[in-house]
Design a protein around this motif. Structure first.
Motif, PDB file in Angstrom:
ATOM      1  N   LEU A  90      43.398  44.079  28.775  1.00 20.74           N
ATOM      2  CA  LEU A  90      44.090  45.060  27.928  1.00 20.74           C
ATOM      3  C   LEU A  90      44.034  46.460  28.526  1.00 20.74           C
ATOM      4  O   LEU A  90      44.849  47.317  28.183  1.00 20.74           O
ATOM      5  CB  LEU A  90      43.469  45.077  26.527  1.00 20.74           C
ATOM      6  CG  LEU A  90      43.605  43.799  25.693  1.00 20.74           C
ATOM      7  CD1 LEU A  90      42.847  43.952  24.376  1.00 20.74           C
ATOM      8  CD2 LEU A  90      45.063  43.471  25.425  1.00 20.74           C
ATOM      9  N   ASN A  91      43.048  46.718  29.411  1.00 26.08           N
ATOM     10  CA  ASN A  91      42.892  48.056  29.989  1.00 26.08           C
ATOM     11  C   ASN A  91      44.131  48.497  30.760  1.00 26.08           C
ATOM     12  O   ASN A  91      44.456  49.682  30.801  1.00 26.08           O
ATOM     13  CB  ASN A  91      41.668  48.098  30.912  1.00 26.08           C
ATOM     14  CG  ASN A  91      40.365  47.925  30.151  1.00 26.08           C
ATOM     15  OD1 ASN A  91      40.308  48.176  28.947  1.00 26.08           O
ATOM     16  ND2 ASN A  91      39.320  47.497  30.833  1.00 26.08           N
ATOM     17  N   GLU A  92      44.812  47.548  31.391  1.00 23.55           N
ATOM     18  CA  GLU A  92      46.002  47.869  32.186  1.00 23.55           C
ATOM     19  C   GLU A  92      47.295  47.492  31.459  1.00 23.55           C
ATOM     20  O   GLU A  92      48.381  47.644  32.009  1.00 23.55           O
ATOM     21  CB  GLU A  92      45.947  47.126  33.534  1.00 23.55           C
ATOM     22  CG  GLU A  92      44.663  47.341  34.323  1.00 23.55           C
ATOM     23  CD  GLU A  92      44.426  48.802  34.650  1.00 23.55           C
ATOM     24  OE1 GLU A  92      45.416  49.512  34.933  1.00 23.55           O
ATOM     25  OE2 GLU A  92      43.261  49.247  34.612  1.00 23.55           O
TER      26      GLU A  92
ATOM     27  N   PHE B 125      37.234  47.103  35.810  1.00 22.84           N
ATOM     28  CA  PHE B 125      36.416  45.918  36.067  1.00 22.84           C
ATOM     29  C   PHE B 125      37.216  44.797  36.722  1.00 22.84           C
ATOM     30  O   PHE B 125      36.653  43.814  37.183  1.00 22.84           O
ATOM     31  CB  PHE B 125      35.779  45.426  34.767  1.00 22.84           C
ATOM     32  CG  PHE B 125      35.056  46.527  34.029  1.00 22.84           C
ATOM     33  CD1 PHE B 125      33.997  47.191  34.620  1.00 22.84           C
ATOM     34  CD2 PHE B 125      35.455  46.924  32.764  1.00 22.84           C
ATOM     35  CE1 PHE B 125      33.336  48.215  33.965  1.00 22.84           C
ATOM     36  CE2 PHE B 125      34.803  47.949  32.094  1.00 22.84           C
ATOM     37  CZ  PHE B 125      33.738  48.596  32.698  1.00 22.84           C
ATOM     38  N   ILE B 126      38.539  44.929  36.715  1.00 25.60           N
ATOM     39  CA  ILE B 126      39.397  44.059  37.519  1.00 25.60           C
ATOM     40  C   ILE B 126      40.209  44.969  38.432  1.00 25.60           C
ATOM     41  O   ILE B 126      40.611  46.064  38.032  1.00 25.60           O
ATOM     42  CB  ILE B 126      40.325  43.179  36.653  1.00 25.60           C
ATOM     43  CG1 ILE B 126      41.122  44.028  35.656  1.00 25.60           C
ATOM     44  CG2 ILE B 126      39.557  42.095  35.941  1.00 25.60           C
ATOM     45  CD1 ILE B 126      42.164  43.244  34.897  1.00 25.60           C
ATOM     46  N   PHE B 127      40.433  44.513  39.663  1.00 25.63           N
ATOM     47  CA  PHE B 127      41.014  45.394  40.670  1.00 25.63           C
ATOM     48  C   PHE B 127      42.286  44.779  41.257  1.00 25.63           C
ATOM     49  O   PHE B 127      42.203  43.901  42.127  1.00 25.63           O
ATOM     50  CB  PHE B 127      40.002  45.651  41.788  1.00 25.63           C
ATOM     51  CG  PHE B 127      38.597  45.886  41.300  1.00 25.63           C
ATOM     52  CD1 PHE B 127      38.319  46.917  40.410  1.00 25.63           C
ATOM     53  CD2 PHE B 127      37.557  45.056  41.696  1.00 25.63           C
ATOM     54  CE1 PHE B 127      37.026  47.124  39.940  1.00 25.63           C
ATOM     55  CE2 PHE B 127      36.264  45.255  41.244  1.00 25.63           C
ATOM     56  CZ  PHE B 127      35.993  46.290  40.357  1.00 25.63           C
ATOM     57  N   PRO B 128      43.458  45.219  40.796  1.00 29.43           N
ATOM     58  CA  PRO B 128      44.690  44.804  41.469  1.00 29.43           C
ATOM     59  C   PRO B 128      44.652  45.243  42.931  1.00 29.43           C
ATOM     60  O   PRO B 128      43.948  46.201  43.281  1.00 29.43           O
ATOM     61  CB  PRO B 128      45.784  45.552  40.689  1.00 29.43           C
ATOM     62  CG  PRO B 128      45.158  45.891  39.367  1.00 29.43           C
ATOM     63  CD  PRO B 128      43.708  46.106  39.649  1.00 29.43           C
ATOM     64  N   ASN B 129      45.410  44.574  43.769  1.00 26.98           N
ATOM     65  CA  ASN B 129      45.354  44.855  45.202  1.00 26.98           C
ATOM     66  C   ASN B 129      45.662  46.320  45.512  1.00 26.98           C
ATOM     67  O   ASN B 129      45.005  46.939  46.359  1.00 26.98           O
ATOM     68  CB  ASN B 129      46.334  43.944  45.950  1.00 26.98           C
ATOM     69  CG  ASN B 129      46.148  44.040  47.454  1.00 26.98           C
ATOM     70  OD1 ASN B 129      45.140  43.625  48.003  1.00 26.98           O
ATOM     71  ND2 ASN B 129      47.131  44.613  48.134  1.00 26.98           N
TER      72      ASN B 129
ATOM     73  N   LEU C  54      33.209  39.732  46.499  1.00 27.31           N
ATOM     74  CA  LEU C  54      34.411  39.907  45.678  1.00 27.31           C
ATOM     75  C   LEU C  54      35.034  38.540  45.428  1.00 27.31           C
ATOM     76  O   LEU C  54      35.112  37.718  46.344  1.00 27.31           O
ATOM     77  CB  LEU C  54      35.445  40.798  46.379  1.00 27.31           C
ATOM     78  CG  LEU C  54      35.328  42.318  46.282  1.00 27.31           C
ATOM     79  CD1 LEU C  54      36.535  42.966  46.950  1.00 27.31           C
ATOM     80  CD2 LEU C  54      35.198  42.805  44.850  1.00 27.31           C
ATOM     81  N   ASN C  55      35.469  38.315  44.199  1.00 28.55           N
ATOM     82  CA  ASN C  55      36.208  37.099  43.866  1.00 28.55           C
ATOM     83  C   ASN C  55      37.675  37.449  43.668  1.00 28.55           C
ATOM     84  O   ASN C  55      37.999  38.543  43.196  1.00 28.55           O
ATOM     85  CB  ASN C  55      35.687  36.468  42.569  1.00 28.55           C
ATOM     86  CG  ASN C  55      34.341  35.804  42.762  1.00 28.55           C
ATOM     87  OD1 ASN C  55      33.910  35.555  43.890  1.00 28.55           O
ATOM     88  ND2 ASN C  55      33.662  35.523  41.663  1.00 28.55           N
ATOM     89  N   LYS C  56      38.552  36.523  44.010  1.00 31.55           N
ATOM     90  CA  LYS C  56      39.970  36.713  43.729  1.00 31.55           C
ATOM     91  C   LYS C  56      40.352  35.843  42.548  1.00 31.55           C
ATOM     92  O   LYS C  56      40.132  34.636  42.561  1.00 31.55           O
ATOM     93  CB  LYS C  56      40.830  36.359  44.943  1.00 31.55           C
ATOM     94  CG  LYS C  56      42.278  36.824  44.794  1.00 31.55           C
ATOM     95  CD  LYS C  56      43.060  36.730  46.090  1.00 31.55           C
ATOM     96  CE  LYS C  56      44.443  37.370  45.920  1.00 31.55           C
ATOM     97  NZ  LYS C  56      45.237  37.277  47.163  1.00 31.55           N
ATOM     98  N   GLU C  57      40.886  36.484  41.502  1.00 30.87           N
ATOM     99  CA  GLU C  57      41.332  35.772  40.307  1.00 30.87           C
ATOM    100  C   GLU C  57      42.827  36.007  40.157  1.00 30.87           C
ATOM    101  O   GLU C  57      43.250  37.073  39.714  1.00 30.87           O
ATOM    102  CB  GLU C  57      40.579  36.264  39.068  1.00 30.87           C
ATOM    103  CG  GLU C  57      39.082  35.992  39.123  1.00 30.87           C
ATOM    104  CD  GLU C  57      38.363  36.398  37.848  1.00 30.87           C
ATOM    105  OE1 GLU C  57      39.039  36.906  36.920  1.00 30.87           O
ATOM    106  OE2 GLU C  57      37.141  36.204  37.779  1.00 30.87           O
ATOM    107  N   GLY C  58      43.621  35.025  40.553  1.00 31.67           N
ATOM    108  CA  GLY C  58      45.070  35.213  40.560  1.00 31.67           C
ATOM    109  C   GLY C  58      45.431  36.219  41.634  1.00 31.67           C
ATOM    110  O   GLY C  58      45.160  36.015  42.814  1.00 31.67           O
ATOM    111  N   ILE C  59      46.013  37.349  41.219  1.00 31.03           N
ATOM    112  CA  ILE C  59      46.375  38.394  42.185  1.00 31.03           C
ATOM    113  C   ILE C  59      45.386  39.559  42.154  1.00 31.03           C
ATOM    114  O   ILE C  59      45.560  40.542  42.879  1.00 31.03           O
ATOM    115  CB  ILE C  59      47.807  38.913  41.921  1.00 31.03           C
ATOM    116  CG1 ILE C  59      47.915  39.501  40.506  1.00 31.03           C
ATOM    117  CG2 ILE C  59      48.831  37.813  42.131  1.00 31.03           C
ATOM    118  CD1 ILE C  59      49.247  40.186  40.230  1.00 31.03           C
ATOM    119  N   ASP C  60      44.361  39.468  41.315  1.00 31.12           N
ATOM    120  CA  ASP C  60      43.386  40.550  41.163  1.00 31.12           C
ATOM    121  C   ASP C  60      42.040  40.165  41.776  1.00 31.12           C
ATOM    122  O   ASP C  60      41.757  38.993  42.023  1.00 31.12           O
ATOM    123  CB  ASP C  60      43.184  40.886  39.682  1.00 31.12           C
ATOM    124  CG  ASP C  60      44.465  41.346  39.009  1.00 31.12           C
ATOM    125  OD1 ASP C  60      45.239  42.069  39.660  1.00 31.12           O
ATOM    126  OD2 ASP C  60      44.693  40.968  37.842  1.00 31.12           O
TER     127      ASP C  60
END
Length: 583
Positions: free
Chosen positions: A129-131, A340-344, A379-385
């Motif tokens: 929800l943050n983004e 806490f989640i980081f888009p590319n 770092l983990n990749k979850e989908g595109i983040d």
């Protein structure tokens, strides 16, 4: 599980839901809901962990069932069955410290719904929800029901949600940004009131104001018991490595490690100990030492906890110390931005910023991201983040960065931190207690000098309390509580914890008495008058209990401030004596 199996499991709930939307849509919606449930089951049943970073493992292979405790009780409530846990209750919160296993409990309960043929589970990771440009209800309607084509219009979705056949898992309340937390809290309350017959499970770290949601019952994640620690260890180690598992259990049970065993009752810290065991066989005395050892182990040996682990080649050309510096800088920036989640694009923008500010760090963004994800596994990749394997790693690197600053910059950072803590009751921030604990361990003297002494020195007597009204007294108590809770590693917070428990107990007791007095049998009826009665009860408790507590506690604060000041003087004096010994 495949679509056919899930179709059989959810036949009852699906028939009830689809009976509300008309024959022409039945088959289409049925297929989409089943496909969505198959994907949700797979996504939650198969997981990567800090111990299993390369290949997803099934929950059955590594999950040690955890227990809950309700309120002040001591009875441990199992989490093996979603149906039993939610029997006779619709709304619960699962509250637990960093690494206590909240999100894994959610994964287990969600997949358990399939086994028990219980409700239709929907999981919402609240950090997304943050983004998101919209409210919680918009996210559920558009990003889950409409995007997944589970419902074609809001009217159809409303009918479906009104069927009481859903269970919502709302995970990570503590990860909601302070910018949207107040609004999201109201949205949760509104959504639950609109569809009160569904089941809701909400997770959070403590001290996020989640405890005050009026409709929800609070449950706390219990620590692992001694026999559960042994079982947990054996589940994490490959069956062919029984000898290694036995050595780890033996190390945990050593008498000299007894005082630190509370660390190992936390699933995350226990996982870290297992990960680092072959390099560090002693239980660390501080939590920050766990994280230091974890990075050292991940950098040196990646892919497995077994003896067959191997080192992966790094591509970007940085040294271990430079990797750590990049992680510290990135974590500091992202943590205080509550990301806490980081888009590319966010990740690369921050890496570009780091390179522009630190001339000693030269690297290719693509290569360092690959190294952090593949070669080191931090770092983990979850989908595109991208995310850290656990949010507490971000907190550790951020605290580590601050601890290494020069005094001028450190003083300014600590001034901002104290200000943000004291604004905490005005702004609903993401939980930071674990970050403060790590910071206190890594930089105890400067935390005392630049945060605690400036705060404690404001209190010279208790006389001023008699001039305050009940709201001002409550504000004083909240400020003191926030600081003592944040820095309980240094400050003696036992009295604060006790009085907080007493206040919470009395508050809920008075609320229940008021319900009975007004003869309001349902939460919905009482909710209409909740705010008025809450304010009245808070006023009574503040005047009867909080004020008297502050009058007895503030003199202890004054003494504690003097003791801390003397501690710093003694440390400085002893260091001066030692330095004078050299020529």
């Amino acid at each position: 599980m495949n679509t056919k199996e899930i179709s059989q499991i959810f036949k009852g709930p699906l028939d009830k839901i689809l009976g509300l939307v008309g024959d022409e849509l039945n088959q289409s919606l049925s297929n989409r809901i089943l496909e969505y449930q198959v994907e949700e089951y797979k996504r939650n049943f198969w997981s990567k962990t800090i111990l299993h970073r390369s290949t997803p493992k099934s929950l059955n292979e590594f999950y040690e069932p955890l227990y809950l405790i309700q309120g002040q009780g001591s009875t441990r409530i199992p989490t093996k069955s979603a149906k039993n846990l939610l029997k006779n209750r619709n709304y619960i919160t699962l509250i637990g410290n960093a690494g206590s296993g909240k999100s894994t409990i959610i994964k287990y309960l969600l997949t358990n719904c399939f086994k028990e043929r219980y409700k239709i589970p929907i999981k919402v990771e609240l950090r997304y929800l943050n983004e998101y440009e919209g409210r919680l209800s918009d996210y559920i309607y558009k990003e889950i029901f409409q995007f997944q084509k589970l419902g074609l219009t809001n009217t159809i979705i409303d009918r479906m949600l009104g069927s009481k056949e859903f269970i919502f898992f709302l995970d990570g309340y503590d990860e909601i940004s302070s910018k949207i937390k107040e609004g999201t809290t109201k949205d949760i309350d509104s959504f639950v009131k609109k569809f009160p017959n569904n089941k809701y499970v909400l997770t959070s770290r403590p001290h996020t104001h989640i405890e005050t949601l009026p409709l929800f019952e609070n449950f706390y994640v219990s620590e692992l018991k001694e026999e559960e620690i042994a079982s947990f260890v054996k589940k994490q180690i490959p069956s062919q490595e029984n000898e290694l598992a036995d050595k780890i259990i033996e190390a945990v049970n050593k008498k000299e490690n007894e005082s630190y065993r509370e660390f190992l009752s936390n699933p995350l810290l226990l996982s870290m100990f297992i990960l680092t065991f072959q390099s560090y066989s002693d239980v660390p005395q501080k939590r920050s030492d766990f994280y230091d050892q974890v990075f050292d182990t991940l950098y040196s040996i990646h892919d497995s906890v077994s003896k067959l682990a191997f080192v992966r080649e790094k591509m970007c050309g940085l040294s271990k110390e430079q990797f750590e510096e990049v992680l510290q800088l990135f974590s500091f920036l992202s943590f205080f931005e509550e990301k806490f989640i980081f888009p590319n694009n966010y990740l690369t923008d921050k890496l570009d910023l780091i390179k522009s500010k630190k001339n000693n760090l030269k690297f290719d963004n693509t290569k360092i991201i690959n190294d952090l994800q593949i070669a080191i596994g931090i770092l983990n990749k979850e989908g595109i983040d991208y995310t850290f394997p656990h949010r507490s790693l971000q907190e550790y690197f951020a605290a580590s960065y601050i601890s290494k600053l020069d005094d001028i910059n450190k003083k300014e950072v600590y001034r901002k931190i104290l200000s943000s803590i004291l604004d905490g009751h005005k702004i609903l921030r993401s939980s930071r207690e674990h970050f403060y604990l790590l910071l206190s361990e890594l930089d105890q003297k400067k935390v005392i000098e630049y945060i605690l002494l400036p705060f404690l020195e404001k209190y010279e007597s208790v006389n001023y309390l008699d001039k305050l009204d009940h709201e001002e007294i409550l504000s004083e108590y909240v400020n003191i509580n926030l600081v003592y809770t944040a820095f309980s590693y240094i400050l003696n917070s036992n009295d604060i914890r006790l009085i907080t428990n007493e206040i919470e107990f009395e508050f809920h007791e008075r609320i229940e008495m008021k319900k009975q007095e007004l003869n309001l049998n349902t939460e919905e009826l009482f909710e209409e008058k909740y705010e008025f009665h809450r304010e009245q009860i808070v006023k009574v408790i503040t005047e009867s209990k909080v004020k008297s507590f502050l009058k007895s506690f503030i003199p202890k604060m004054i003494i504690e401030g003097k003791n801390l000041e003397q501690y710093l003087k003694d440390q400085h004096s002893s260091d001066t004596d030692i330095i004078d010994m050299i020529r």
